[in-house]
Design an enzyme around this catalytic site. Structure first.
Site, PDB file in Angstrom:
ATOM      1  CB  SER A  54      -7.959   3.647   2.917  1.00 33.03           C
ATOM      2  OG  SER A  54      -6.734   2.994   4.291  1.00 33.03           O
ATOM      3  CE  LYS A  71      -3.273   1.884   2.794  1.00 32.78           C
ATOM      4  NZ  LYS A  71      -4.700   1.790   3.671  1.00 32.78           N
ATOM      5  CB  SER A 120      -8.026   1.027   5.844  1.00 33.20           C
ATOM      6  OG  SER A 120      -8.743   1.670   5.869  1.00 33.20           O
TER       7      SER A 120
HETATM    8  N1  GLN Z   1     -12.529   4.914   7.432  1.00 33.71           N
HETATM    9  C1  GLN Z   1     -11.371   4.441   8.178  1.00 33.71           C
HETATM   10  C2  GLN Z   1     -11.043   6.308   8.205  1.00 33.71           C
HETATM   11  O1  GLN Z   1     -11.792   6.315   7.102  1.00 33.71           O
HETATM   12  C3  GLN Z   1     -10.581   3.833   8.544  1.00 33.71           C
HETATM   13  C4  GLN Z   1      -9.723   4.332   8.200  1.00 33.71           C
HETATM   14  C5  GLN Z   1      -8.088   2.870   8.494  1.00 33.71           C
HETATM   15  O2  GLN Z   1      -9.212   2.019   8.840  1.00 33.71           O
HETATM   16  N2  GLN Z   1      -7.003   3.956   7.500  1.00 33.71           N
HETATM   17  O3  GLN Z   1     -10.525   6.984   8.937  1.00 33.71           O
END
Ligand code: GLN
Length: 469
Positions: A138, A63, A162
């Protein structure tokens, strides 16, 4: 892992496999957009890897929020366009030292803020099961790359879901480790008390060899520890004697009916395999969403202060220092990142600190205690990952709250610091994958893997592949 075994047995070479990954990526990525950077020199590096090393030249993707020396790092943001990190994240370095070959960097919501990869400044990633749908986020690029068979495994990060949510949306497996079990050094910080680095792969068996390499104390990350031995070791052969809790608070009104049905069927399967299913309560679950969306932006607002046009490219404005800050940040941060910085700055401001940040920290403790209580009686907790399957690209575009609600079942594990394993458990009527998570006490990943392996030994959901290329 099948691919790893083939490499170890000499049935294929790292070079051949790496070339095949690049070729498949090239064929599919114009429709998926899972990658932000592909390293064309990967096959050459692959030929130099020692076959005898633990990962024997296994090609993987990372990532694009983890630093890899020699590859650009954007974090899905224009503010880091052109940035070449001079070092490699510990998690990645450990994999490389064990013989993994990094073939490229995958798409992510800007600074990992989002649940769909739609917040990436470089365009959305498409779900391999239906190109009109999001892959989740994400870590959507990593999930799509694994689900489409471009790489056997990929690294992701999980601050509020994520890894687990994109795994669920793309029909693959994923592990979000215990906070502190895998080093965060070299991960661009989002919410430092919540961030964890983990793995996406088709099956649990694909996660384990990478996990074993990545864990452990890192002098460069003071929050890491060597895992203490877990109290009750479970067997992967039989679930007899394994106690699995099912929290009432995770089966609420508003959840897509098919998600609940498939998760309940999966729990039944665990029972058939011998597990004891125990109804439990995690009473403070409903507060996880407001608590997270105060604490994560608060930490993000501090962590993102460093992107000010001084140390990192590019720089805008020249009238004064303030002008540089304003223009650089105003021009190169996306809307969601700006929203989080404003939320976080507000929550931390002198007049509101106690009312918001202070209060949220206290409620976070209550959420953690819910888990501590639960794990006195159960070895793992089984629950849905997301209230819905993958949604249409653009459908949540102007509604940040609808997007935040997607995280309702994943945030508690991050707030409590406990591990979560995502497993595919079926499909909805539109043939979109559905996932289930197993959460465990801190440092009990091995137990989650044992339960996951038993489940995948008895089911075929993890073998299903999208009809793409
Ligand atoms: N969707 C959550 C956020 O926007 C989690 C994102 C993540 O785990 N990086 O904060």
């Amino acid at each position: 892992m099948k691919t790893l075994k083939e490499l170890q047995d000499g049935k294929t070479t790292s070079r051949a496999l790496t070339k095949a990954c690049l070729a498949r990526g090239e064929a599919l990525d114009s429709s998926l957009h899972a990658f932000l950077h592909v390293d064309e020199s990967a096959p050459e590096r692959a030929s130099q890897v020692d076959k005898e090393s633990p990962l024997a030249g296994l090609p993987i993707a990372v990532k694009d929020i983890l630093m890899v020396e020699g590859m650009p790092a954007t974090c899905g943001s224009k503010i880091l366009e052109g940035f070449m990190p001079p070092f490699t994240a510990t998690s990645v370095k450990k994999l490389q030292d064990a013989g993994a070959v990094i073939i490229g960097k995958t798409n992510t919501d800007e600074f990992a803020m989002g649940s769909s990869t739609e917040n990436s400044a470089y365009g959305v990633t498409h779900n391999p099961w239906n190109l009109d749908r999001v892959p989740g986020g994400s870590s959507g690029g990593s999930a799509a790359a694994v689900a489409a068979g471009i790489v056997p495994a990929a690294l992701g990060t999980d601050t509020g879901g994520s890894i687990r949510q994109p795994a669920s949306f793309c029909g693959i497996s994923g592990i979000k480790p215990t906070y502190g079990r895998v080093s965060r050094y070299g991960l661009a910080a989002y919410g430092s008390s919540l961030d964890s680095v983990g793995i996406l792969g088709r099956s649990v068996d694909d996660l384990i060899p990478l996990f074993e390499v990545m864990v452990g104390k890192d002098p460069l990350d003071a929050t890491t520890v060597d895992a203490p031995s877990i109290t009750r070791k479970l067997s992967a052969e039989s679930l007899v004697g394994t106690r699995i809790g099912v929290p009432a608070e995770y089966f609420v009104k508003g959840i897509q009916a098919e998600v609940e049905e498939r998760v309940r069927e999966a729990i039944k399967m665990l029972k058939m395999l011998g597990a004891e299913i125990i109804p439990i309560n995690l009473p403070h679950t409903e507060y996880a969403l407001p608590v997270y969306y105060i604490l994560a932006p608060a930490e993000a607002s501090a962590n993102l202060a460093r992107y000010d046009g001084i140390r990192y490219t590019p720089r805008e404005g020249e009238k004064s220092l303030e002008d540089v800050y304003r223009q650089t940040r105003g021009k190169h941060f996306g809307a969601e990142v700006e929203r989080r910085i404003m939320l976080g700055t507000y929550a931390l401001s002198a007049g509101y600190y106690d009312a918001y940040y202070g209060q949220a920290q206290k409620v976070r403790t209550l959420i953690r205690r819910d888990f501590e209580e639960a794990f006195k009686n159960v070895d793992a907790i089984a629950a849905p990952i997301a209230p819905t399957t993958a949604f249409e690209i653009g459908s949540h575009g102007d509604d940040p709250l609808a997007m935040y609600l997607e995280d309702i079942f994943t945030l508690p594990a991050n707030l409590a610091g406990v591990p979560g394993l995502a497993l595919p458990v079926g499909f909805d009527g539109d043939n979109m994958p559905i996932g289930m998570q197993l959460m465990g006490a801190p440092f009990s990943e091995e137990n989650l893997f044992a339960i996951g392996r038993a489940y995948q030994g008895a089911t075929d959901w993890h073998k299903e592949k999208p009809n793409i290329g």
